[in-house]
Design a protein around this motif. Structure first.
Motif, PDB file in Angstrom:
ATOM      1  N   ASP A  61       0.833  -1.204   0.000  1.00 52.45           N
ATOM      2  CA  ASP A  61       0.000   0.000   0.000  1.00 52.45           C
ATOM      3  C   ASP A  61       0.867   1.252   0.000  1.00 52.45           C
ATOM      4  O   ASP A  61       0.541   2.242  -0.656  1.00 52.45           O
ATOM      5  CB  ASP A  61      -0.906   0.005   1.231  1.00 52.45           C
ATOM      6  CG  ASP A  61      -1.887  -1.148   1.231  1.00 52.45           C
ATOM      7  OD1 ASP A  61      -2.741  -1.198   0.342  1.00 52.45           O
ATOM      8  OD2 ASP A  61      -1.778  -2.026   2.110  1.00 52.45           O
ATOM      9  N   ILE A  62       1.971   1.218   0.766  1.00 50.84           N
ATOM     10  CA  ILE A  62       2.885   2.359   0.854  1.00 50.84           C
ATOM     11  C   ILE A  62       4.298   1.863   0.571  1.00 50.84           C
ATOM     12  O   ILE A  62       4.741   0.866   1.144  1.00 50.84           O
ATOM     13  CB  ILE A  62       2.833   3.021   2.243  1.00 50.84           C
ATOM     14  CG1 ILE A  62       1.421   3.525   2.558  1.00 50.84           C
ATOM     15  CG2 ILE A  62       3.825   4.174   2.334  1.00 50.84           C
ATOM     16  CD1 ILE A  62       1.275   4.114   3.948  1.00 50.84           C
ATOM     17  N   ALA A  63       5.006   2.546  -0.316  1.00 49.77           N
ATOM     18  CA  ALA A  63       6.406   2.235  -0.612  1.00 49.77           C
ATOM     19  C   ALA A  63       7.237   3.487  -0.375  1.00 49.77           C
ATOM     20  O   ALA A  63       6.900   4.568  -0.875  1.00 49.77           O
ATOM     21  CB  ALA A  63       6.569   1.761  -2.056  1.00 49.77           C
ATOM     22  N   LEU A  64       8.325   3.353   0.389  1.00 50.57           N
ATOM     23  CA  LEU A  64       9.159   4.507   0.755  1.00 50.57           C
ATOM     24  C   LEU A  64      10.609   4.213   0.402  1.00 50.57           C
ATOM     25  O   LEU A  64      11.135   3.153   0.746  1.00 50.57           O
ATOM     26  CB  LEU A  64       9.012   4.812   2.244  1.00 50.57           C
ATOM     27  CG  LEU A  64       9.708   6.057   2.781  1.00 50.57           C
ATOM     28  CD1 LEU A  64       8.924   6.629   3.963  1.00 50.57           C
ATOM     29  CD2 LEU A  64      11.148   5.788   3.213  1.00 50.57           C
ATOM     30  N   PHE A  65      11.248   5.172  -0.267  1.00 51.84           N
ATOM     31  CA  PHE A  65      12.673   5.082  -0.600  1.00 51.84           C
ATOM     32  C   PHE A  65      13.391   6.240   0.068  1.00 51.84           C
ATOM     33  O   PHE A  65      13.008   7.404  -0.103  1.00 51.84           O
ATOM     34  CB  PHE A  65      12.866   5.143  -2.116  1.00 51.84           C
ATOM     35  CG  PHE A  65      14.317   5.182  -2.544  1.00 51.84           C
ATOM     36  CD1 PHE A  65      15.023   4.016  -2.763  1.00 51.84           C
ATOM     37  CD2 PHE A  65      14.972   6.396  -2.750  1.00 51.84           C
ATOM     38  CE1 PHE A  65      16.351   4.042  -3.154  1.00 51.84           C
ATOM     39  CE2 PHE A  65      16.295   6.444  -3.143  1.00 51.84           C
ATOM     40  CZ  PHE A  65      16.983   5.249  -3.347  1.00 51.84           C
ATOM     41  N   TYR A  66      14.446   5.927   0.832  1.00 52.73           N
ATOM     42  CA  TYR A  66      15.269   6.956   1.480  1.00 52.73           C
ATOM     43  C   TYR A  66      16.712   6.770   1.019  1.00 52.73           C
ATOM     44  O   TYR A  66      17.225   5.649   0.990  1.00 52.73           O
ATOM     45  CB  TYR A  66      15.200   6.827   2.997  1.00 52.73           C
ATOM     46  CG  TYR A  66      16.232   7.689   3.723  1.00 52.73           C
ATOM     47  CD1 TYR A  66      15.929   8.979   4.114  1.00 52.73           C
ATOM     48  CD2 TYR A  66      17.507   7.195   3.986  1.00 52.73           C
ATOM     49  CE1 TYR A  66      16.879   9.771   4.754  1.00 52.73           C
ATOM     50  CE2 TYR A  66      18.455   7.973   4.627  1.00 52.73           C
ATOM     51  CZ  TYR A  66      18.144   9.265   5.006  1.00 52.73           C
ATOM     52  OH  TYR A  66      19.095  10.042   5.630  1.00 52.73           O
ATOM     53  N   TYR A  67      17.350   7.890   0.668  1.00 55.09           N
ATOM     54  CA  TYR A  67      18.741   7.822   0.208  1.00 55.09           C
ATOM     55  C   TYR A  67      19.556   8.927   0.856  1.00 55.09           C
ATOM     56  O   TYR A  67      19.154  10.098   0.850  1.00 55.09           O
ATOM     57  CB  TYR A  67      18.815   7.961  -1.310  1.00 55.09           C
ATOM     58  CG  TYR A  67      20.234   8.041  -1.846  1.00 55.09           C
ATOM     59  CD1 TYR A  67      21.012   6.899  -1.964  1.00 55.09           C
ATOM     60  CD2 TYR A  67      20.775   9.263  -2.239  1.00 55.09           C
ATOM     61  CE1 TYR A  67      22.313   6.968  -2.460  1.00 55.09           C
ATOM     62  CE2 TYR A  67      22.070   9.345  -2.729  1.00 55.09           C
ATOM     63  CZ  TYR A  67      22.838   8.196  -2.831  1.00 55.09           C
ATOM     64  OH  TYR A  67      24.127   8.264  -3.318  1.00 55.09           O
ATOM     65  N   ALA A  68      20.702   8.556   1.425  1.00 55.51           N
ATOM     66  CA  ALA A  68      21.678   9.521   1.928  1.00 55.51           C
ATOM     67  C   ALA A  68      22.990   9.251   1.205  1.00 55.51           C
ATOM     68  O   ALA A  68      23.487   8.121   1.202  1.00 55.51           O
ATOM     69  CB  ALA A  68      21.859   9.379   3.430  1.00 55.51           C
ATOM     70  N   GLY A  69      23.555  10.278   0.607  1.00 57.52           N
ATOM     71  CA  GLY A  69      24.786  10.117  -0.161  1.00 57.52           C
ATOM     72  C   GLY A  69      24.890  11.204  -1.206  1.00 57.52           C
ATOM     73  O   GLY A  69      24.236  12.247  -1.115  1.00 57.52           O
ATOM     74  N   HIS A  70      25.700  10.953  -2.233  1.00 63.07           N
ATOM     75  CA  HIS A  70      25.893  11.948  -3.276  1.00 63.07           C
ATOM     76  C   HIS A  70      24.846  11.801  -4.370  1.00 63.07           C
ATOM     77  O   HIS A  70      24.475  10.693  -4.747  1.00 63.07           O
ATOM     78  CB  HIS A  70      27.286  11.809  -3.903  1.00 63.07           C
ATOM     79  CG  HIS A  70      28.392  12.351  -3.046  1.00 63.07           C
ATOM     80  ND1 HIS A  70      28.362  13.618  -2.517  1.00 63.07           N
ATOM     81  CD2 HIS A  70      29.560  11.787  -2.625  1.00 63.07           C
ATOM     82  CE1 HIS A  70      29.471  13.813  -1.810  1.00 63.07           C
ATOM     83  NE2 HIS A  70      30.194  12.717  -1.845  1.00 63.07           N
ATOM     84  N   GLY A  71      24.369  12.936  -4.857  1.00 66.76           N
ATOM     85  CA  GLY A  71      23.474  12.993  -5.995  1.00 66.76           C
ATOM     86  C   GLY A  71      23.947  14.073  -6.947  1.00 66.76           C
ATOM     87  O   GLY A  71      24.745  14.937  -6.578  1.00 66.76           O
TER      88      GLY A  71
END
Length: 591
Positions: free
Chosen positions: A89-99
């Motif tokens: 029902d809910i999908a979450l993506f978290y990213y810490a780093g270089h973009g």
């Protein structure tokens, strides 16, 4: 007995507070990239990702926590997350780093990237659009959180195509107009960078940790509070932004906690120490008795190796099966029942789903029956009749017929009540799901299967050759994002024409004169119409990108040299190597 009942009630009450999540299915991929091979190590992404993952688990998310992902590992993790999101029902993506922002698009940087030039950087990075595609699979809400706007250490050495803009200016804005159920949160405004932080966490992630599990906050308010906290912590130097298209109903990651009065102790009996934490079996019985999936999930989170863990997992999967089936029955479409069969291939309602699909198809047949009077505004679906088996003269192949290519400006239809040539319950790849979800593609796949059977009976093609072509099809189309369905429509149409004529090369010319072909790469491109068609599209994509100033002649020559060098070493897999590398190049050249 009374004492045991009180203990059971206490377990139920305590466990209900231990989980903030509702009965919704929630999945998350959390990535912290800190140890870069070609750049200085970042201080906080590992801490940030670990803390966020722990918070999300407490909110009922099934979390995959990844650290220091290289390019291929990043793609594998994202693919696995995409599959989980299909059932969530809910999908979450978290990213810490270089973009990084390149030509107005955003990319996340794996730890093994060299980032020597903009021309090659797109092949080393993860496109934000691929991440958005993953969270869009969730039925209610997709969330992307990017703490990826830090100063970029590749800026001093990386060659930009434009030669003017700095690479340390953060990420570009994204547009999600027309979307439904999508939130994208950036740690800083477009064109600005974010702090890595001097404490244990970056300012953005610290604000997320402070706010995300606050009871009774609707999703929109969570990110507004995060923004306010970061501004206050950085004296307005850093201002997070978010793009939100929320669903019609309110969504709470942490529901408002219920306040219950303390139970009155038995005056005739001294209070006993709380045995909840010392007796996991009591917690298991409490979860089973309650019938609440959240309590079973809490038991598994706390005691994953307990003797009753397998029973808890089986019961929890049964609850998930029931909930998914209830939503499926409410939708009552062939596509919905097919999705159920894909998500729960061994589910308890598979047989009923099959029967309901048959009933819905029968209804379509009845409506299309000439003896009935259908709505004049409704046209019955076309019936695809197999072409007659060609009868070539001995030792002679028939003259080629014009290739039935789709109009490139015509969008592929969505939602299908027509099955492809395989069992959609076993669909796993993006290509297979596309064939199951599009009526036009499902019909094309059936026609492809019929054409193969005829060509095989005529001795023009072998099963092994068709399997090799299927690998080519997937390599060419699976990474094309929004162009996946159109790519499949074109590639399959070319193959059908080849199978129907018995002529698999020469009907389509690549971007060069095959009379002058000498290298293994050139001979491979001239020897298969599918590869020749892809080579034509590569040329078209390159010319468009060159006219927009996004690529130079020298860039393309370097890439061709790299492709030739790599694929000439591929041996029997040379065609697959060409298809894969060309698909990535075409995708990078697209606007």
């Amino acid at each position: 007995m009374t004492r045991w009942i009180l203990r059971l009630q206490a377990a139920l009450f305590a466990a209900s507070f231990a989980l903030s999540a509702s009965a919704e299915t929630r999945v998350a991929l959390v990535v912290g990239n800190a140890k870069y091979d070609n750049a200085a190590q970042l201080a906080n992404p590992g801490n940030d990702a670990g803390a966020v993952a722990e918070k999300l688990r407490g909110l009922g998310f099934d979390v995959a926590l990844e650290a220091d992902l290289a390019g291929q590992d990043f793609r594998v993790a994202l693919g696995q997350f995409t599959e989980k999101s299909l059932r969530a029902d809910i999908a979450l993506f978290y990213y810490a780093g270089h973009g990084i922002e390149l030509s107005g698009k955003n990319y996340l940087i794996p730890t093994d990237a060299s980032m020597s030039s903009e021309a090659t950087a797109k092949f080393e990075t993860i496109a934000l659009e691929d991440v958005l595609s993953a969270v869009r699979q969730a039925s209610a809400l997709g969330i992307v959180m990017l703490d990826a706007c830090r100063d970029n250490p590749f800026g001093a050495t990386m060659v930009r195509n434009s030669g003017t803009r700095a690479i340390t200016r953060g990420l570009a804005p994204v547009s999600i107009e027309g979307e439904s159920g999508l939130v994208v949160s950036f740690a800083a405004q477009e064109g600005r960078t974010a702090d890595d932080g001097v404490g244990a966490h970056s300012p953005y992630t610290q604000a997320v940790l402070d706010v995300i599990d606050e009871p009774g906050l609707e999703v929109g308010r969570i990110f507004r509070k995060v923004r306010a906290k970061v501004r206050a912590a950085t004296n307005d130097r850093q201002v997070p932004i978010e793009r939100m298209q929320l669903p019609d109903r309110a969504i709470f990651l942490a529901p408002q906690a219920k306040i219950e009065p303390d139970p009155k102790p038995d005056p005739e009996q001294a209070p006993e120490p709380d045995a909840l934490n010392e007796d996991p079996y009591v917690l298991f019985l409490a979860a089973v008795t309650s019938g609440e999936p959240a309590l079973l999930a809490d038991f598994l989170r706390r005691y994953p190796d307990h003797a009753k863990a397998a029973d808890a997992r089986a019961l929890l999967e049964s609850y998930e099966d029931d909930a998914f089936w209830a939503k499926t029955v409410e939708q009552n479409t062939i596509a919905a029942y097919r999705r159920y069969m894909i998500a729960f291939s061994s589910g308890q309602y598979v047989s009923e789903a099959t029967q309901r699909i048959a009933a819905l198809r029968q209804r379509v047949v009845v409506i299309a029956d000439p003896a009935t009077k259908p709505d004049p505004a409704t046209k019955p679906d076309p019936v695809i009749k197999p072409d007659p088996i060609p009868q070539p003269e001995p030792d002679q192949k028939p003259e080629p017929e014009p290739i039935d290519r789709p109009d490139p400006d015509t969008e592929v239809q969505e939602e299908s009540d027509f099955s492809p040539s395989f069992d959609c319950r076993k669909a796993r790849t993006l290509v297979e799901h596309a064939l199951c979800d599009s009526r036009t593609l499902a019909q094309l796949d059936q026609r492809l299967s019929a054409s193969f059977e005829r060509a095989s009976a005529a001795g023009w093609v072998t099963v092994s050759n068709q399997r090799d072509w299927l690998k080519l099809r997937d390599a060419i189309c699976e990474n094309q994002g929004d162009r996946l369905k159109r790519c499949l429509q074109t590639v399959i149409s070319v193959r059908i024409a080849a199978l129907d004529s018995g002529r698999f090369s020469g009907r389509i010319k690549p971007s060069f004169n095959c009379a002058k072909a000498t290298t293994a790469i050139e001979l491979a491109l001239c020897g298969d119409d599918t590869l020749a068609q892809q080579d034509q599209f590569l040329l078209k994509s390159y010319k468009n990108a060159k006219n927009r100033g996004r690529v130079t002649v020298e860039d393309q020559r370097r890439w061709l040299k790299e492709r030739n060098a790599r694929c000439q070493r591929a041996g029997a897999a040379i065609a697959l190597c060409i298809a894969s590398m060309t698909a990535l190049r075409v995708n990078a050249l697209q606007p």
